[in-house]
Write an enzyme that holds these catalytic residues in place. Structure first.
Site, PDB file in Angstrom:
ATOM      1  N   ASN A 189       4.251  -1.719  -2.234  1.00 16.54           N
ATOM      2  CA  ASN A 189       4.363  -2.365  -3.553  1.00 16.54           C
ATOM      3  C   ASN A 189       5.232  -3.618  -3.552  1.00 16.54           C
ATOM      4  O   ASN A 189       5.038  -4.509  -4.376  1.00 16.54           O
ATOM      5  CB  ASN A 189       4.790  -1.371  -4.638  1.00 16.54           C
ATOM      6  CG  ASN A 189       6.120  -0.731  -4.378  1.00 16.54           C
ATOM      7  OD1 ASN A 189       6.662  -0.827  -3.279  1.00 16.54           O
ATOM      8  ND2 ASN A 189       6.661  -0.073  -5.382  1.00 16.54           N
ATOM      9  N   ARG A 197      15.542  -5.934   2.140  1.00 20.76           N
ATOM     10  CA  ARG A 197      16.645  -5.174   1.541  1.00 20.76           C
ATOM     11  C   ARG A 197      17.246  -4.188   2.556  1.00 20.76           C
ATOM     12  O   ARG A 197      18.379  -3.769   2.426  1.00 20.76           O
ATOM     13  CB  ARG A 197      16.091  -4.426   0.319  1.00 20.76           C
ATOM     14  CG  ARG A 197      17.114  -4.020  -0.670  1.00 20.76           C
ATOM     15  CD  ARG A 197      16.511  -3.819  -2.024  1.00 20.76           C
ATOM     16  NE  ARG A 197      15.827  -2.553  -2.156  1.00 20.76           N
ATOM     17  CZ  ARG A 197      15.400  -2.065  -3.317  1.00 20.76           C
ATOM     18  NH1 ARG A 197      15.578  -2.751  -4.437  1.00 20.76           N
ATOM     19  NH2 ARG A 197      14.781  -0.920  -3.383  1.00 20.76           N
ATOM     20  N   SER A 214       3.963  -0.654   5.424  1.00 21.21           N
ATOM     21  CA  SER A 214       2.774   0.074   4.990  1.00 21.21           C
ATOM     22  C   SER A 214       1.537  -0.528   5.652  1.00 21.21           C
ATOM     23  O   SER A 214       1.436  -1.751   5.814  1.00 21.21           O
ATOM     24  CB  SER A 214       2.632  -0.029   3.470  1.00 21.21           C
ATOM     25  OG  SER A 214       1.348   0.405   3.095  1.00 21.21           O
ATOM     26  N   SER A 266       7.243   7.542  -1.262  1.00 16.71           N
ATOM     27  CA  SER A 266       7.061   8.717  -2.111  1.00 16.71           C
ATOM     28  C   SER A 266       8.123   9.781  -1.818  1.00 16.71           C
ATOM     29  O   SER A 266       8.660   9.857  -0.707  1.00 16.71           O
ATOM     30  CB  SER A 266       5.670   9.305  -1.865  1.00 16.71           C
ATOM     31  OG  SER A 266       5.583   9.756  -0.534  1.00 16.71           O
ATOM     32  N   THR A 267       8.384  10.587  -2.824  1.00 15.12           N
ATOM     33  CA  THR A 267       9.386  11.644  -2.681  1.00 15.12           C
ATOM     34  C   THR A 267       8.947  12.637  -1.603  1.00 15.12           C
ATOM     35  O   THR A 267       9.771  13.105  -0.810  1.00 15.12           O
ATOM     36  CB  THR A 267       9.587  12.347  -4.039  1.00 15.12           C
ATOM     37  OG1 THR A 267       9.865  11.319  -5.010  1.00 15.12           O
ATOM     38  CG2 THR A 267      10.751  13.322  -4.015  1.00 15.12           C
ATOM     39  N   GLU A 287      14.900   5.758  -0.840  1.00 17.53           N
ATOM     40  CA  GLU A 287      14.595   5.244  -2.180  1.00 17.53           C
ATOM     41  C   GLU A 287      13.249   5.838  -2.546  1.00 17.53           C
ATOM     42  O   GLU A 287      12.220   5.404  -2.045  1.00 17.53           O
ATOM     43  CB  GLU A 287      14.483   3.718  -2.176  1.00 17.53           C
ATOM     44  CG  GLU A 287      15.728   2.974  -1.764  1.00 17.53           C
ATOM     45  CD  GLU A 287      16.835   3.053  -2.788  1.00 17.53           C
ATOM     46  OE1 GLU A 287      16.615   3.583  -3.900  1.00 17.53           O
ATOM     47  OE2 GLU A 287      17.939   2.592  -2.477  1.00 17.53           O
ATOM     48  N   CYS A 321       8.811   1.766  -8.563  1.00 18.59           N
ATOM     49  CA  CYS A 321       9.493   3.034  -8.854  1.00 18.59           C
ATOM     50  C   CYS A 321      10.509   2.874  -9.983  1.00 18.59           C
ATOM     51  O   CYS A 321      11.056   3.864 -10.462  1.00 18.59           O
ATOM     52  CB  CYS A 321      10.124   3.600  -7.600  1.00 18.59           C
ATOM     53  SG  CYS A 321      10.991   2.354  -6.675  1.00 18.59           S
ATOM     54  N   GLU A 495      21.003   0.283  -1.965  1.00 17.79           N
ATOM     55  CA  GLU A 495      20.580  -0.927  -1.267  1.00 17.79           C
ATOM     56  C   GLU A 495      21.019  -2.149  -2.059  1.00 17.79           C
ATOM     57  O   GLU A 495      21.144  -2.091  -3.285  1.00 17.79           O
ATOM     58  CB  GLU A 495      19.053  -0.945  -1.098  1.00 17.79           C
ATOM     59  CG  GLU A 495      18.578   0.147  -0.148  1.00 17.79           C
ATOM     60  CD  GLU A 495      17.132  -0.006   0.261  1.00 17.79           C
ATOM     61  OE1 GLU A 495      16.298  -0.412  -0.564  1.00 17.79           O
ATOM     62  OE2 GLU A 495      16.832   0.298   1.431  1.00 17.79           O
TER      63      GLU A 495
HETATM   64  P1  ADP Z   1       2.765   5.645  -1.238  1.00 17.56           P
HETATM   65  O1  ADP Z   1       2.061   6.862  -1.716  1.00 17.56           O
HETATM   66  O2  ADP Z   1       3.410   4.862  -2.294  1.00 17.56           O
HETATM   67  O3  ADP Z   1       1.966   4.824  -0.270  1.00 17.56           O
HETATM   68  P2  ADP Z   1       4.145   6.825   0.957  1.00 17.56           P
HETATM   69  O4  ADP Z   1       5.417   7.578   0.925  1.00 17.56           O
HETATM   70  O5  ADP Z   1       2.919   7.553   1.364  1.00 17.56           O
HETATM   71  O6  ADP Z   1       4.028   6.178  -0.457  1.00 17.56           O
HETATM   72  O7  ADP Z   1       4.268   5.562   1.902  1.00 17.56           O
HETATM   73  C1  ADP Z   1       5.456   4.831   2.098  1.00 17.56           C
HETATM   74  C2  ADP Z   1       5.581   4.512   3.582  1.00 17.56           C
HETATM   75  O8  ADP Z   1       5.713   5.744   4.289  1.00 17.56           O
HETATM   76  C3  ADP Z   1       4.365   3.816   4.172  1.00 17.56           C
HETATM   77  O9  ADP Z   1       4.778   2.890   5.163  1.00 17.56           O
HETATM   78  C4  ADP Z   1       3.606   4.954   4.797  1.00 17.56           C
HETATM   79  O10 ADP Z   1       2.748   4.566   5.845  1.00 17.56           O
HETATM   80  C5  ADP Z   1       4.762   5.792   5.335  1.00 17.56           C
HETATM   81  N1  ADP Z   1       4.441   7.189   5.632  1.00 17.56           N
HETATM   82  C6  ADP Z   1       3.533   7.982   5.036  1.00 17.56           C
HETATM   83  N2  ADP Z   1       3.550   9.208   5.616  1.00 17.56           N
HETATM   84  C7  ADP Z   1       4.488   9.177   6.594  1.00 17.56           C
HETATM   85  C8  ADP Z   1       4.992  10.123   7.541  1.00 17.56           C
HETATM   86  N3  ADP Z   1       4.515  11.364   7.615  1.00 17.56           N
HETATM   87  N4  ADP Z   1       5.981   9.730   8.383  1.00 17.56           N
HETATM   88  C9  ADP Z   1       6.464   8.482   8.327  1.00 17.56           C
HETATM   89  N5  ADP Z   1       6.039   7.559   7.449  1.00 17.56           N
HETATM   90  C10 ADP Z   1       5.064   7.879   6.602  1.00 17.56           C
END
Ligand code: ADP
Length: 518
Positions: A189, A197, A214, A266-267, A287, A321, A495
């Site tokens: 996002n 940051r 991402s 994500s959480t 975060e 967020c 941060e």
């Molecule tokens: P969103 O749903 O907003 O994409 P995510 O938490 O899935 O949020 O993604 C945030 C970052 O975490 C991204 O770079 C994603 O590729 C990464 N990510 C997702 N799953 C994993 C994991 N199991 N281990 C490490 N990084 C991950």
């Protein structure tokens, strides 16, 4: 072999690229040409001094969410490339951490200058791969770069302490030292700002970093890394890998050379990373998701409240967020606020972010739209009313109409969870106590907003809110000079600001003994 980015998220099988390729719009072509000419269209990962492909040749396609066009392909990396990136960061740590603060500061300052010099190309890249309108993307470049400028300055202010000794022949010192190699995992996002940051304070402190951006938005990260190299940040201090998220994440977690994980996302993934950090007892900064209340009291200035909540809700199509997730409105002002708010939302222009005058772009992907639809359907099935929007936009793709839903209550998904889309739920309330109780009725605790003309109430409510950030009569509050972070399940650590430095520093106590003269 190229893999569509949706394939990574389990909704499509591996797909051949030509199925996606269409004629790009003239705006997109022009933007891409400009980025390419400036040397900032990097499509390989960065490990040490080398731009590399994945070792097995797999690729991921990066798409423009406004059109579905494939912008570029980047390597789909995994454990092996990540292990090499960690080694490179570990080796470089020995030299980077030994530089003087002034030397590190100078490289960071150069990086900041280059980002500003290339802010138009960076902004276009953000809009192309993320979808936010160009003016917002430019705002992100300025915001993202500001962390590098701020931490370039802060690098010179890592002070230790001398503690008065209880024994006359001893001197007690406190040194602050970098934590070591940092693994930074970032979301789509804010493709630039969520990286700077983290990387800004890490590099300022003397840490080296492996970044995993991402897979939706790797191009901005790679362009920023190219500028870092041009700025004189030594190869190996900043490494970029992307591809198989869990494999990359696991490799970072298992490594004893990686001493810290910093994450925005994500959480659910944050919890996994926290758990995974336990086996090597890493430092962790998280975060995570929010569920921001935006409380409009009867005594609010209506114009200020409408402007503030509009900005807090619809920035980045509601995909931040800190976006207002629940707009709690006191009964006495409810009708007036709802009418003025709907009018303001109606004036928003939805479309391709590269076009002029657009204030809302697409959502990041189909899953995001489906989530929004589910939340809106849940609310209407439980008695809420859609008073504006409420469906996919006629533009198609992942565009969704800016939406206002009234009479939302605690039983609805729109109240309980983060919608992460352009939907503003209005929740009526009676008293200040009700508002505080509703606002705190969530496991999240990142941002909250209140609108009131009363100074005592501003203090009272700000102190009662279980949140890491509170905006009073203001909807956009993030800045590099203030601490950003959540309480409860919204995260750990802060941060930005001087507090952001602490996350990358260890405190070492040195006791100098036997200092007698004779
Ligand atoms: P969103 O749903 O907003 O994409 P995510 O938490 O899935 O949020 O993604 C945030 C970052 O975490 C991204 O770079 C994603 O590729 C990464 N990510 C997702 N799953 C994993 C994991 N199991 N281990 C490490 N990084 C991950």
């Amino acid at each position: 072999m190229a893999m569509s980015r949706v394939a990574l998220h389990g909704r499509h099988l591996f797909t051949s690229p030509h199925l996606f390729r269409r004629h790009m719009s003239t705006e997109a072509m022009a933007a891409l040409d400009r980025i390419r000419h400036s040397g900032l269209l990097k499509t390989q990962g960065l490990v040490g001094p080398k731009w590399i492909d994945s070792y097995d040749g797999k690729k991921i396609e990066v798409q423009n969410p406004a059109t579905g066009d494939v912008i570029a392909s980047v390597p789909c990396m995994g454990a092996k490339e990540t292990a090499d990136a960690i080694s490179s960061a570990y080796t470089t740590y020995a030299s980077w951490s030994k530089l003087t603060a002034a030397e590190r500061s100078k490289s960071l300052r150069n990086w900041y200058n280059l980002m500003i010099e290339h802010k138009d190309e960076l902004a276009q890249l953000i809009t192309l791969e993320q979808g936010k309108p160009l003016t917002e993307a430019l705002g992100e470049v300025n915001y993202g770069a500001s962390f590098i400028e701020f931490f370039a300055e802060e690098a010179k202010r890592i002070y230790g302490d001398i503690i008065p000794s209880p024994l006359s022949d001893r001197r007690l010192l406190v040194l602050k030292q970098p934590v070591g190699v940092v693994g930074a995992i970032t979301p789509w996002n804010f493709p630039l700002a969520m990286i700077t940051r983290k990387v800004g304070p890490a590099l300022a402190c003397g840490c080296t970093v492996v970044v995993k951006p991402s897979e939706y938005t790797p191009l901005t990260a790679l362009a920023a890394a190219e500028l870092a190299l041009q700025a004189g940040i030594p190869p190996g201090a900043l490494n970029i890998v992307m591809g198989n998220a869990s494999e990359i994440g696991d490799t970072l977690l298992k490594s004893t050379q990686v001493r810290k994980i910093t994450f925005t996302g994500s959480t659910a993934v944050g919890k996994k990373l926290m758990e995974g950090s336990a086996s090597t007892v890493k430092r962790v900064s998280l975060e995570l998701g929010g569920n921001a209340p935006c409380i409009v009291f009867d005594d609010a200035d209506i114009d200020v409240a409408v402007k503030g909540s509009l900005a807090a809700k619809f920035r980045n199509s509601g995909q931040t967020c800190v976006c207002a997730n629940r707009i709690l409105v006191q009964e006495g002002i409810y009708e007036e606020f709802a009418n003025a708010f709907v009018k303001a939302v109606q004036s928003m222009q939805v479309g391709n972010g590269l076009l002029e005058g657009i204030s809302q772009g697409p959502l990041i992907n189909e899953a995001a739209v489906q989530k929004v639809e589910k939340f809106v359907n849940d609310a209407t099935s439980k008695g809420a009313n859609v008073i504006l929007g409420g469906k996919r936009h006629s533009l198609g793709m992942t565009f969704y109409e800016p939406t206002v839903v009234s009479n939302v209550n605690r039983d609805m998904l729109l109240f309980k969870d983060e919608v992460f889309g352009p939907v503003a739920p209005l929740v009526p309330f009676k008293t200040e106590e009700d508002a505080i109780s509703m606002a705190n009725d969530t496991n999240a605790g990142l941002a909250a907003y209140i609108f009131t003309k009363s100074i005592p109430r501003s203090w009272r409510v700000s102190e009662a809110l279980e949140y890491g950030l509170v905006g009073v009569n203001e909807g956009i509050i993030s800045t590099e000079v203030a601490p950003f972070g959540g309480v409860k399940q919204s995260g750990l650590g802060r941060e930005g600001s001087k507090y952001g430095m602490d996350e990358y520093l260890e405190v070492k106590y040195v006791c100098m003994g036997n200092l007698k003269d004779t």
